[in-house]
Design a protein around this motif. Structure first.
Motif, PDB file in Angstrom:
ATOM      1  N   MET A   1       0.765  -1.087  -0.078  1.00 17.07           N
ATOM      2  CA  MET A   1      -0.124  -0.274   0.199  1.00 17.07           C
ATOM      3  C   MET A   1       0.580   1.337  -0.046  1.00 17.07           C
ATOM      4  N   SER A   2       1.222   2.474  -0.657  1.00 19.18           N
ATOM      5  CA  SER A   2       1.097   3.163  -0.978  1.00 19.18           C
ATOM      6  C   SER A   2       0.725   4.544   0.202  1.00 19.18           C
ATOM      7  N   THR A   3       1.858   5.606   0.195  1.00 23.46           N
ATOM      8  CA  THR A   3       1.077   6.201   0.989  1.00 23.46           C
ATOM      9  C   THR A   3       0.014   7.381   1.159  1.00 23.46           C
ATOM     10  N   ASP A   4      -1.058   7.319   1.675  1.00 24.96           N
ATOM     11  CA  ASP A   4      -2.170   7.536   1.683  1.00 24.96           C
ATOM     12  C   ASP A   4      -2.420   9.377   2.333  1.00 24.96           C
ATOM     13  N   ILE A   5      -2.626  10.276   1.657  1.00 29.07           N
ATOM     14  CA  ILE A   5      -2.638  11.419   2.248  1.00 29.07           C
ATOM     15  C   ILE A   5      -3.758  12.179   2.217  1.00 29.07           C
ATOM     16  N   HIS A   6      -4.869  12.805   2.536  1.00 33.10           N
ATOM     17  CA  HIS A   6      -6.124  12.695   2.900  1.00 33.10           C
ATOM     18  C   HIS A   6      -6.025  14.980   1.442  1.00 33.10           C
ATOM     19  N   SER A   7      -6.513  15.258   1.448  1.00 29.78           N
ATOM     20  CA  SER A   7      -6.386  16.272   0.717  1.00 29.78           C
ATOM     21  C   SER A   7      -6.964  17.504   1.558  1.00 29.78           C
ATOM     22  N   THR A   8      -7.067  17.355   2.805  1.00 31.64           N
ATOM     23  CA  THR A   8      -7.216  18.485   3.804  1.00 31.64           C
ATOM     24  C   THR A   8      -6.095  18.440   5.223  1.00 31.64           C
ATOM     25  N   ALA A   9      -5.646  17.369   4.548  1.00 34.08           N
ATOM     26  CA  ALA A   9      -4.153  17.842   5.741  1.00 34.08           C
ATOM     27  C   ALA A   9      -2.653  18.725   5.318  1.00 34.08           C
ATOM     28  N   VAL A  10      -2.300  19.364   6.193  1.00 29.92           N
ATOM     29  CA  VAL A  10      -1.358  20.674   5.982  1.00 29.92           C
ATOM     30  C   VAL A  10      -0.505  20.097   6.071  1.00 29.92           C
ATOM     31  N   ILE A  11       0.634  19.939   5.672  1.00 29.16           N
ATOM     32  CA  ILE A  11       2.038  19.517   5.741  1.00 29.16           C
ATOM     33  C   ILE A  11       2.944  20.305   5.436  1.00 29.16           C
ATOM     34  N   ASP A  12       3.983  20.756   6.402  1.00 30.13           N
ATOM     35  CA  ASP A  12       5.142  21.750   5.724  1.00 30.13           C
ATOM     36  C   ASP A  12       5.792  21.145   5.430  1.00 30.13           C
ATOM     37  N   GLN A  13       6.909  22.208   3.893  1.00 32.54           N
ATOM     38  CA  GLN A  13       7.206  21.081   2.928  1.00 32.54           C
ATOM     39  C   GLN A  13       8.723  20.543   3.170  1.00 32.54           C
ATOM     40  N   THR A  14       9.155  20.864   4.558  1.00 32.70           N
ATOM     41  CA  THR A  14      10.082  20.409   5.029  1.00 32.70           C
ATOM     42  C   THR A  14      10.156  19.216   5.605  1.00 32.70           C
ATOM     43  N   VAL A  28      -2.497  17.937  10.605  1.00 34.49           N
ATOM     44  CA  VAL A  28      -1.139  19.241  10.328  1.00 34.49           C
ATOM     45  C   VAL A  28      -0.245  18.555  11.381  1.00 34.49           C
ATOM     46  N   ILE A  29       1.196  19.124   9.930  1.00 35.75           N
ATOM     47  CA  ILE A  29       2.244  18.055   9.744  1.00 35.75           C
ATOM     48  C   ILE A  29       3.883  19.557   9.869  1.00 35.75           C
ATOM     49  N   GLY A  30       4.645  19.723  11.531  1.00 39.18           N
ATOM     50  CA  GLY A  30       4.840  20.357  11.200  1.00 39.18           C
ATOM     51  C   GLY A  30       6.102  20.774  10.506  1.00 39.18           C
ATOM     52  N   ALA A  31       7.277  21.771  10.432  1.00 39.15           N
ATOM     53  CA  ALA A  31       8.888  21.511   9.927  1.00 39.15           C
ATOM     54  C   ALA A  31       9.386  20.653  10.068  1.00 39.15           C
ATOM     55  N   GLU A  32      10.421  20.172   9.457  1.00 46.29           N
ATOM     56  CA  GLU A  32      11.198  18.916  10.198  1.00 46.29           C
ATOM     57  C   GLU A  32      10.675  18.448  10.655  1.00 46.29           C
ATOM     58  N   ALA A  33       9.116  17.658  10.751  1.00 42.95           N
ATOM     59  CA  ALA A  33       8.839  16.646  11.353  1.00 42.95           C
ATOM     60  C   ALA A  33       9.098  15.162  10.065  1.00 42.95           C
ATOM     61  N   LYS A  34       9.545  14.369  10.847  1.00 38.56           N
ATOM     62  CA  LYS A  34       9.881  12.897  10.228  1.00 38.56           C
ATOM     63  C   LYS A  34       8.748  12.257  10.910  1.00 38.56           C
ATOM     64  N   VAL A  35       8.178  11.137  10.071  1.00 38.29           N
ATOM     65  CA  VAL A  35       6.683  10.797  10.237  1.00 38.29           C
ATOM     66  C   VAL A  35       7.315   9.050   9.362  1.00 38.29           C
ATOM     67  N   GLY A  36       7.190   7.899  10.172  1.00 37.88           N
ATOM     68  CA  GLY A  36       8.147   7.012   9.871  1.00 37.88           C
ATOM     69  C   GLY A  36       7.431   6.020   9.321  1.00 37.88           C
ATOM     70  N   ASP A  37       7.792   4.915   8.443  1.00 38.66           N
ATOM     71  CA  ASP A  37       7.396   3.933   7.682  1.00 38.66           C
ATOM     72  C   ASP A  37       6.072   3.676   8.114  1.00 38.66           C
ATOM     73  N   GLY A  38       4.608   3.226   7.908  1.00 40.47           N
ATOM     74  CA  GLY A  38       4.097   2.206   8.169  1.00 40.47           C
ATOM     75  C   GLY A  38       3.065   3.574   9.520  1.00 40.47           C
ATOM     76  N   THR A  39       2.857   4.459   9.315  1.00 46.53           N
ATOM     77  CA  THR A  39       2.412   5.248  10.728  1.00 46.53           C
ATOM     78  C   THR A  39       0.880   5.658  10.296  1.00 46.53           C
ATOM     79  N   PHE A  40       0.241   5.517  10.767  1.00 41.39           N
ATOM     80  CA  PHE A  40      -1.181   6.143  10.618  1.00 41.39           C
ATOM     81  C   PHE A  40      -1.767   7.054  12.056  1.00 41.39           C
ATOM     82  N   LEU A  41      -1.909   8.763  10.956  1.00 41.15           N
ATOM     83  CA  LEU A  41      -2.586  10.203  11.475  1.00 41.15           C
ATOM     84  C   LEU A  41      -4.002   9.587  11.592  1.00 41.15           C
ATOM     85  N   GLU A  42      -4.780   9.523  12.730  1.00 44.55           N
ATOM     86  CA  GLU A  42      -5.822   9.914  12.213  1.00 44.55           C
ATOM     87  C   GLU A  42      -6.566  11.557  12.595  1.00 44.55           C
ATOM     88  N   SER A  43      -7.436  11.789  11.447  1.00 46.93           N
ATOM     89  CA  SER A  43      -7.877  12.815  11.705  1.00 46.93           C
ATOM     90  C   SER A  43      -8.058  13.670  13.416  1.00 46.93           C
TER      91      SER A  43
END
Length: 269
Positions: A1-14, A28-43
């Protein structure tokens, strides 16, 4: 399964997003944050700047991870939140990043569960396999060892250490260090002996359990001064690593150690 990002999510470009990540609505994901493989961030989860999440974490709605520390001396310095793998972070959990006055990071291990409304303040360190039940509150600089369970509505004062495999009862307050392998509870948390049920469930053998029980009686219930009790344990109970660890933890304590529940006057010397 590929990464799935909802259209309303706000993710910093870094920010860095791993593979097979699911990011739900209004995340919402801030600057220089890192989210590892397989992680599920609910609404509606918020991952603040300089936060690192390992693999296969599951963050439930309205949790805020890596928020600014609630510290009057914090002036916006770059500090961090670092979280391991396979953690379950439930609704409305808050985890704050470190301070330059402390370790500059808040560090969480792997395979932990943080239940709804629990709070981990700046510069805390939480070991692997820990469970914080609903509304547990850790103040700044608290150290929680691996395989610790803290029951709901309990609070731990700043700079306190909770040793590995300890079990802390609910609706309790802790202002002194809780040694490893121990059971503590009460409105003003006190010790009730080794956490024997938890130790057996985690595969500790009978020699370790018997040794810890005997050591506890010597240190906390013999009437000896603390240093004398520790010395006697070192002399009479040898070859048991868990007992050695208990003794070293108590010797290293700078805050004082939570007393036995029969010691009404507080921490024995």
């Amino acid at each position: 399964m590929s990464t799935d990002i909802h259209s309303t999510a706000v993710i910093d470009q870094t920010a860095e997003i791993g593979e097979n990540v699911h990011i739900g609505p209004y995340v919402v994901i801030g600057a220089e944050a890192k989210v590892g493989d397989g992680t599920f961030l609910e609404s509606h989860t918020v991952i603040q700047a300089n936060t690192e999440l390992g693999k296969n974490n599951h963050v439930h709605p309205h949790a805020v991870i890596g928020g600014e520390p609630q510290h009057s001396a914090y002036k916006g310095e770059k500090t961090y939140t670092r979280i391991g793998d396979n953690n379950i972070i439930r609704e409305c959990v808050t985890i704050h990043r470190g301070t330059v006055q402390g370790s500059e990071e808040t560090k969480i291990g792997s395979n932990c569960m943080f239940m709804a409304y629990s709070h981990i303040a700046h510069d805390c360190s939480v070991g692997d396999n820990a469970i914080l039940a609903n509304a547990v509150q850790l103040a700044g600089h608290v150290e929680v060892g691996r395989n610790v369970i803290i029951s709901g509505l309990s609070a731990v004062q700043q700079f306190i250490r909770i040793g590995e495999y300890a079990f802390l009862g609910g609706a309790s307050g802790y202002k002194l260090d809780v040694p490893p392998f121990m059971l503590a509870h009460g409105v003003r948390g006190m010790l009730f002996g080794p956490n024997l049920i938890g130790l057996r469930r985690n595969g500790f053998d009978s020699d370790a359990c018997k040794g810890l029980k005997r050591a506890y009686k010597t240190i906390f219930r013999s009437g000896l001064k603390r240093d004398d009790g520790l010395a006697l344990v070192e002399e009479e109970i040898t070859g048991i690593a868990e007992v050695d660890r208990l003794v070293s933890f108590i010797r290293e304590s700078k805050n004082g150690v939570t007393p036995d529940h029969k010691q009404r006057s507080g921490n024995a010397n």
